[in-house]
Design an enzyme around this catalytic site. Structure first.
Site, mmCIF file in Angstrom:
data_model
loop_
_atom_site.group_PDB
_atom_site.id
_atom_site.type_symbol
_atom_site.label_atom_id
_atom_site.label_comp_id
_atom_site.label_asym_id
_atom_site.label_seq_id
_atom_site.Cartn_x
_atom_site.Cartn_y
_atom_site.Cartn_z
ATOM 1 N N LYS A 1 53.220 -18.244 -6.216
ATOM 2 C CA LYS A 1 53.341 -17.992 -4.769
ATOM 3 C C LYS A 1 54.349 -18.922 -4.110
ATOM 4 O O LYS A 1 54.435 -20.101 -4.454
ATOM 5 C CB LYS A 1 51.968 -18.169 -4.091
ATOM 6 C CG LYS A 1 50.855 -17.396 -4.775
ATOM 7 C CD LYS A 1 49.531 -17.463 -4.046
ATOM 8 C CE LYS A 1 48.419 -16.879 -4.904
ATOM 9 N NZ LYS A 1 47.771 -17.850 -5.792
ATOM 10 N N TYR B 1 49.467 -25.472 -5.819
ATOM 11 C CA TYR B 1 48.290 -25.909 -6.590
ATOM 12 C C TYR B 1 48.635 -27.058 -7.541
ATOM 13 O O TYR B 1 47.749 -27.693 -8.093
ATOM 14 C CB TYR B 1 47.703 -24.770 -7.438
ATOM 15 C CG TYR B 1 47.257 -23.533 -6.703
ATOM 16 C CD1 TYR B 1 47.077 -23.522 -5.322
ATOM 17 C CD2 TYR B 1 47.014 -22.350 -7.387
ATOM 18 C CE1 TYR B 1 46.679 -22.368 -4.660
ATOM 19 C CE2 TYR B 1 46.605 -21.199 -6.739
ATOM 20 C CZ TYR B 1 46.455 -21.210 -5.369
ATOM 21 O OH TYR B 1 46.060 -20.064 -4.729
ATOM 22 N N ASP C 1 46.599 -16.602 -12.209
ATOM 23 C CA ASP C 1 46.983 -16.733 -10.804
ATOM 24 C C ASP C 1 47.247 -18.197 -10.485
ATOM 25 O O ASP C 1 46.357 -19.038 -10.623
ATOM 26 C CB ASP C 1 45.861 -16.225 -9.890
ATOM 27 C CG ASP C 1 46.273 -16.290 -8.428
ATOM 28 O OD1 ASP C 1 47.116 -15.468 -8.027
ATOM 29 O OD2 ASP C 1 45.797 -17.188 -7.698
ATOM 30 N N HIS D 1 52.712 -16.792 0.003
ATOM 31 C CA HIS D 1 51.364 -17.362 -0.002
ATOM 32 C C HIS D 1 50.654 -17.156 1.340
ATOM 33 O O HIS D 1 49.456 -16.900 1.400
ATOM 34 C CB HIS D 1 51.450 -18.854 -0.336
ATOM 35 C CG HIS D 1 50.219 -19.426 -0.925
ATOM 36 N ND1 HIS D 1 50.225 -20.436 -1.850
ATOM 37 C CD2 HIS D 1 48.913 -19.131 -0.730
ATOM 38 C CE1 HIS D 1 48.986 -20.746 -2.195
ATOM 39 N NE2 HIS D 1 48.168 -19.962 -1.515
HETATM 40 N N1 LIG Z 1 46.048 -16.861 -1.955
HETATM 41 C C1 LIG Z 1 45.325 -17.852 -1.469
HETATM 42 O O1 LIG Z 1 45.561 -18.345 -0.350
HETATM 43 C C2 LIG Z 1 44.192 -18.382 -2.284
HETATM 44 C C3 LIG Z 1 43.216 -19.189 -1.672
HETATM 45 C C4 LIG Z 1 42.164 -19.644 -2.465
HETATM 46 C C5 LIG Z 1 42.096 -19.317 -3.810
HETATM 47 N N2 LIG Z 1 43.088 -18.561 -4.386
HETATM 48 C C6 LIG Z 1 43.045 -18.196 -5.834
HETATM 49 O O2 LIG Z 1 41.756 -17.688 -6.132
HETATM 50 C C7 LIG Z 1 41.171 -18.467 -7.174
HETATM 51 C C8 LIG Z 1 39.655 -18.487 -7.046
HETATM 52 O O3 LIG Z 1 39.255 -18.958 -5.790
HETATM 53 P P1 LIG Z 1 38.550 -20.366 -5.573
HETATM 54 O O4 LIG Z 1 38.908 -21.262 -6.693
HETATM 55 O O5 LIG Z 1 38.857 -20.791 -4.208
HETATM 56 O O6 LIG Z 1 36.986 -20.025 -5.561
HETATM 57 P P2 LIG Z 1 35.952 -19.249 -6.485
HETATM 58 O O7 LIG Z 1 36.579 -18.656 -7.682
HETATM 59 O O8 LIG Z 1 35.155 -18.389 -5.572
HETATM 60 O O9 LIG Z 1 35.008 -20.433 -6.915
HETATM 61 C C9 LIG Z 1 35.366 -21.447 -7.799
HETATM 62 C C10 LIG Z 1 34.157 -22.353 -7.908
HETATM 63 O O10 LIG Z 1 33.053 -21.613 -8.439
HETATM 64 C C11 LIG Z 1 32.522 -22.268 -9.577
HETATM 65 N N3 LIG Z 1 32.170 -21.214 -10.546
HETATM 66 C C12 LIG Z 1 33.039 -20.444 -11.264
HETATM 67 N N4 LIG Z 1 32.362 -19.570 -12.036
HETATM 68 C C13 LIG Z 1 31.050 -19.792 -11.810
HETATM 69 C C14 LIG Z 1 29.863 -19.216 -12.323
HETATM 70 N N5 LIG Z 1 29.921 -18.242 -13.226
HETATM 71 N N6 LIG Z 1 28.679 -19.687 -11.868
HETATM 72 C C15 LIG Z 1 28.621 -20.668 -10.944
HETATM 73 N N7 LIG Z 1 29.705 -21.261 -10.418
HETATM 74 C C16 LIG Z 1 30.924 -20.828 -10.846
HETATM 75 C C17 LIG Z 1 33.629 -23.170 -10.084
HETATM 76 O O11 LIG Z 1 33.070 -24.303 -10.683
HETATM 77 P P3 LIG Z 1 33.690 -24.996 -12.013
HETATM 78 O O12 LIG Z 1 35.182 -24.888 -11.929
HETATM 79 O O13 LIG Z 1 33.192 -26.383 -11.887
HETATM 80 O O14 LIG Z 1 33.123 -24.264 -13.197
HETATM 81 C C18 LIG Z 1 34.377 -23.539 -8.804
HETATM 82 O O15 LIG Z 1 33.732 -24.620 -8.172
HETATM 83 C C19 LIG Z 1 41.842 -19.829 -7.024
HETATM 84 O O16 LIG Z 1 41.675 -20.644 -8.153
HETATM 85 C C20 LIG Z 1 43.268 -19.399 -6.751
HETATM 86 O O17 LIG Z 1 43.899 -19.017 -7.954
HETATM 87 C C21 LIG Z 1 44.118 -18.073 -3.635
#
Ligand SMILES: NC(=O)c1ccc[n+]([C@@H]2O[C@H](COP(=O)([O-])OP(=O)(O)OC[C@H]3O[C@@H](n4cnc5c(N)ncnc54)[C@H](OP(=O)(O)O)[C@@H]3O)[C@@H](O)[C@H]2O)c1
Length: 319
Positions: free
Chosen positions: A82, A53, A48, A115
């Site tokens: 996106k 990004y 994704d 997006h």
């Molecule tokens: N469509 C949209 O508007 C939108 C908005 C936000 C996000 N997204 C997509 O969704 C993806 C995920 O969302 P997100 O990055 O916002 O948040 P998330 O996946 O909820 O959280 C990522 C964070 O959690 C930590 N983490 C990951 N696995 C872990 C585990 N097993 N234990 C403890 N901590 C852990 C990571 O740390 P480390 O990296 O330091 O390991 C990072 O700081 C994004 O990367 C993006 O592709 C889309």
């Protein structure tokens, strides 16, 4: 450990792995390239990303390398990107997609999402959220959707979908009398502190697959420096994790699978990339799913309230 993530069938028959690898918030050079190589070796096949990004070029490099090594074929991957908010003008949609294709070193996308539902005007089309000079655009959502449909009709993308659309906006697209291509996915924020139940139910009812972003409730932590409440130390999650011999993160992710949607967690850390993948050898009971549903506190990591006065701002209940 599962060697293959199960697929979900989208409303056009295309298959999408239910677990993907999120690529937002990588800040150091080569970080996402190297982390994605690890993710592909572990077995992730759904990636994704989004033009905003700024990770597409390194993803392209990692994917091209893995294909050249013979580890995977392009057709093994499901790549989502996106359309950014400054490119909603139908005249710009194909241009924006082609930029993403070039950066990703591929000639098609599996899925291209709008997006956000709101359109932004800016002299600099690469403007991000917090920059100056942004203003609402007069482009209508359905006009952008028509240009998205063209991308499928031209074979540039296999599927198109939505992100951050509320139920009314999803319904408006689906019920449009001129609709030619249905959205297959709505990617929205979901985690135990924001269960988003009504929208999930609605999308599932109308055949639009839901993808959970920020599934660990850590979205935007790195850029906004806000500290969201921590689902991973929540006593209910910790208790259920102990019961299954799993980690809290695995329980939070599995809860999403057991609610019937898809997820795209992000991690740069190899051990966590692996941990997040190992969620297909157990499942939660209906009572456990219900118990986690009960943790909802409508806490949203991603609000984008700076756009609250724009037409089509989706989270009207936050204002
Ligand atoms: N469509 C949209 O508007 C939108 C908005 C936000 C996000 N997204 C997509 O969704 C993806 C995920 O969302 P997100 O990055 O916002 O948040 P998330 O996946 O909820 O959280 C990522 C964070 O959690 C930590 N983490 C990951 N696995 C872990 C585990 N097993 N234990 C403890 N901590 C852990 C990571 O740390 P480390 O990296 O330091 O390991 C990072 O700081 C994004 O990367 C993006 O592709 C889309």
């Amino acid at each position: 450990m599962a060697d293959k993530v199960p697929d979900v069938k989208l409303n056009n028959g295309q298959l999408m792995p239910v677990l993907g690898y999120g690529t937002w918030n990588f800040f150091k050079e080569n970080q996402v390239r190297d982390a994605l190589r690890v993710a592909i070796d572990i077995g992730y096949r759904h990636i994704d990303t989004a033009s905003v990004y700024k990770t597409e070029p390194e993803i392209g490099e990692a994917v091209e390398g893995k294909i050249k090594d013979g580890a995977i074929k392009r057709s093994d991957l499901f790549i989502t990107s996106k359309l950014w908010n400054t490119y909603h003008d139908p005249e710009w949609v194909e241009f924006a997609l082609k930029k993403s294709l070039k950066a990703l070193r591929t000639d098609y996308l599996d899925l291209y999402l709008m997006h956000w539902p709101f359109a932004v005007d800016s002299d600099d089309k690469e403007s991000f959220l917090f920059e100056e000079g942004l203003r609402p655009s007069k482009i209508k959502l359905l006009d952008t959707w028509r240009a998205m449909e063209e991308l499928v009709l031209k074979g540039l993308v296999k599927s198109i979908g939505l992100s951050n659309f509320n139920a009314e906006q999803v319904g408006r697209i689906l019920n449009d009398k001129n609709l030619r291509v249905k959205p297959v996915v709505n990617q929205v924020e979901i985690h135990p502190y924001f269960t988003n139940a009504e929208l999930v139910d609605y999308c599932q009812k109308v055949g639009v697959v839901v993808t959970a972003y920020s599934p660990l409730a850590k979205g935007g932590e790195e850029i906004t420096e806000q500290k969201p409440p921590d689902t991973l130390t929540d006593p209910t999650i910790v208790k259920i994790a102990k019961r299954h011999g799993k980690t809290p993160a695995q329980v939070v992710l599995r809860w999403g699978i057991d609610r019937g949607y898809t997820l795209v967690p992000k991690s740069v850390t190899p051990s966590r990339i692996k941990e997040n993948f190992e969620i297909f050898d157990f499942s939660l009971t209906p009572e456990e799913v219900k118990e986690i549903n009960g943790l909802n506190r409508n806490y949203k990591c991603i609000t984008h309230l700076m756009f609250k006065d724009y037409p089509e701002f989706p989270f009207t209940w936050l204002i």
